[in-house]
Design a protein around this motif. Structure first.
Motif, PDB file in Angstrom:
ATOM      1  N   LEU A   1       1.283   6.276  -7.169  1.00 50.90           N
ATOM      2  CA  LEU A   1       0.171   7.140  -7.560  1.00 50.90           C
ATOM      3  C   LEU A   1       0.512   8.614  -7.369  1.00 50.90           C
ATOM      4  O   LEU A   1       0.144   9.452  -8.204  1.00 50.90           O
ATOM      5  N   ALA A   2       1.220   8.932  -6.297  1.00 50.00           N
ATOM      6  CA  ALA A   2       1.645  10.318  -6.076  1.00 50.00           C
ATOM      7  C   ALA A   2       2.602  10.755  -7.185  1.00 50.00           C
ATOM      8  O   ALA A   2       2.493  11.873  -7.710  1.00 50.00           O
TER       9      ALA A   2
ATOM     10  N   THR B   1       0.892   3.923  -3.017  1.00 45.53           N
ATOM     11  CA  THR B   1       0.647   5.338  -2.741  1.00 45.53           C
ATOM     12  C   THR B   1       1.750   6.197  -3.346  1.00 45.53           C
ATOM     13  O   THR B   1       1.480   7.245  -3.949  1.00 45.53           O
TER      14      THR B   1
ATOM     15  N   ARG C   1       0.838  -1.207   0.000  1.00 45.16           N
ATOM     16  CA  ARG C   1       0.000   0.000   0.000  1.00 45.16           C
ATOM     17  C   ARG C   1       0.869   1.251   0.000  1.00 45.16           C
ATOM     18  O   ARG C   1       0.570   2.216  -0.713  1.00 45.16           O
ATOM     19  N   LEU C   2       1.936   1.237   0.772  1.00 45.00           N
ATOM     20  CA  LEU C   2       2.859   2.366   0.802  1.00 45.00           C
ATOM     21  C   LEU C   2       3.488   2.571  -0.578  1.00 45.00           C
ATOM     22  O   LEU C   2       3.572   3.703  -1.072  1.00 45.00           O
TER      23      LEU C   2
END
Length: 65
Positions: free
Chosen positions: A54-55, A51, A47-48
């Protein structure tokens, strides 16, 4: 779309700079941070990572738009 090697190598160089900054600026804290990350379960790390991806995509999209 044409591949631009100069832009690719510039982006790669910037990625190396960004990856190296925490180790240079926070060298004393990095063992603690790495130990903390190594104790996280795989789904949390995924998940990290997602993220961060996506950022990064959002930043690239905003800059290119």
């Amino acid at each position: 779309m044409e591949f631009d090697g100069k832009t690719f190598l510039t982006a790669l160089g910037l990625a190396f700079i960004l990856e190296g900054l925490p180790y240079f600026l926070l060298a004393e804290r990095m063992p603690t941070v790495l130990r903390f990350l190594s104790e996280r379960p795989a789904p949390e790390l995924r998940r990290l990572g997602l993220t961060a991806i996506l950022a990064g995509l959002a930043v690239v999209a905003l800059v290119r738009w």
